[in-house]
Scaffold this motif. Sequence first.
Motif, PDB file in Angstrom:
ATOM      1  N   CYS A   1      47.112  41.993  38.530  1.00 33.85           N
ATOM      2  CA  CYS A   1      46.787  43.541  39.032  1.00 33.85           C
ATOM      3  C   CYS A   1      47.203  43.862  40.261  1.00 33.85           C
ATOM      4  O   CYS A   1      46.877  42.952  41.244  1.00 33.85           O
ATOM      5  N   PHE A   2      47.794  44.917  40.604  1.00 40.89           N
ATOM      6  CA  PHE A   2      48.012  45.432  41.913  1.00 40.89           C
ATOM      7  C   PHE A   2      47.075  46.881  41.857  1.00 40.89           C
ATOM      8  O   PHE A   2      46.907  47.688  41.099  1.00 40.89           O
ATOM      9  N   ILE A   3      46.383  46.640  43.311  1.00 45.19           N
ATOM     10  CA  ILE A   3      45.697  47.841  43.333  1.00 45.19           C
ATOM     11  C   ILE A   3      46.534  48.675  44.528  1.00 45.19           C
ATOM     12  O   ILE A   3      46.705  48.249  45.630  1.00 45.19           O
ATOM     13  N   ASN A   4      46.907  49.790  44.076  1.00 42.97           N
ATOM     14  CA  ASN A   4      47.751  50.709  45.129  1.00 42.97           C
ATOM     15  C   ASN A   4      46.685  51.564  45.944  1.00 42.97           C
ATOM     16  O   ASN A   4      45.886  52.303  45.339  1.00 42.97           O
ATOM     17  N   ALA A   5      46.632  51.364  47.205  1.00 43.24           N
ATOM     18  CA  ALA A   5      45.905  52.049  48.302  1.00 43.24           C
ATOM     19  C   ALA A   5      46.604  52.875  49.118  1.00 43.24           C
ATOM     20  O   ALA A   5      47.648  52.269  49.475  1.00 43.24           O
TER      21      ALA A   5
END
Length: 452
Positions: free
Chosen positions: A55-59
């Motif tokens: 999972c990537f969290i785009n911040a």
Amino acid sequence: MNEGLCLYLIKKEEISSPATVSDISFSFVVIFPLIVDWGKQYPYAYPLWFGPSICFINAHHPDYVKSILTSTEPKDEFGYGFLESWIGGGLLLSKGQKWFRHRRLLTPGFHYDVLKPYVKLMSESAQIMLDKWEKFANTNEVFELFENVSLMTLDTILKCAFSCNSNCQTESGTNAYIKAVFELSSLINLRLRMFPYHSDLIFHLSPHGFRYRKACKVAHSHTEEVIQKRKAALKEDSELNRIQAKRYLDFLDILLSARDEKQQSLSVQDVQAEVDTFMFEGHDTTSSGLSFLLYCLARHPEHQRMCREEVTTVLEGKDTMEWEDLNKIPYTTMCIKESLRLYPPVPGIARKLTKPMTFSDGRTLPVFDPLRFLPENISKRSPHAFVPFSAGPRNCIGQNFAMNEMKVVIALALKRYQLIEDPAYKPNIVGRLILRSLNGIHIRIKPVDLNG
């Protein structure tokens, strides 16, 4: 914390004209407009899943960026890992004590006294490119500038890193090392975009994998040969001040002369990794930044005019930039930063999350306004709202070099040519290793009449 959970600082709000974007983002294998739209829908951050475990969290908020970049979280191996077989364990990819040691040893290589003579080299390379553009200025023909700019920045980096006059801008098709560098950049971009090629075995067995290994061999052989020759030459003059009395110091001199507190030098393998890293980071990224800067000024003639007036006043008839001129063009510098905000060469920065992290919310505006970089306006916002060279302990060591080159090239270009946008050619922006345009970056130019 899930082992596959990563943070990705996507600068989605900094990309203009999102409706024209049509390719796959290198980190997520999703089309770029969706990233922009999701950023608008979720103003703080949002997750992207690769299967059931990654999972990537785009911040994309300054406070998020600050929390991540000031932390010691390691770089994500998902995207960065594909570079290792080419650039090795240099500053970009190394970690822990090795990174701290190398960063400390390389920092003197970016001291102002070392960077000063590079301005002349940057000017020489820029003038070669501008001479090639003369034919377009006289015909009002639309031309694609990214390839020209890329050769120019490669020419500059070869001079500054190796003291090598490659003639790559005029003989780009004959130099094996130049061809290998372009081939490697292209193949890594391809591998990032093609999900099956994320498998080392599949890529190794593919025709593209064969071409990649062949290009790596050429590039590594070249840098190894240059390093060995320079080592032999430095045996007679081991002190940097003695070398500097004879000629300017290049990046290779700094690397080979660097010593830590135990008087230990970098190994040949480490030196080669840093040289290959410098070649990649100092050539491709700057070419992207300069290309979009030229495009921005072609789109905004009122800002172009103000930059040209400023440059003309500073140069006072000179045909080259000097070190002392770099700090005399504040409005041009603000335009450079505004272009980097809208079109960041590296559109995202990835970190692997190893522990929980807390963020807050915020907003940004995608408008071309160089005045946002006036000192009084900068003081009103978070320093992590604008990070074209990353931030924190792992910020870009070559950011002054890159900014100097952008100032030199844009100043000399504006002194000589008027940049004109052609509405028929809009960049189709794509995030790969660096920010690029699928259809190139096209403008028109015409000679500037300084007497008119």
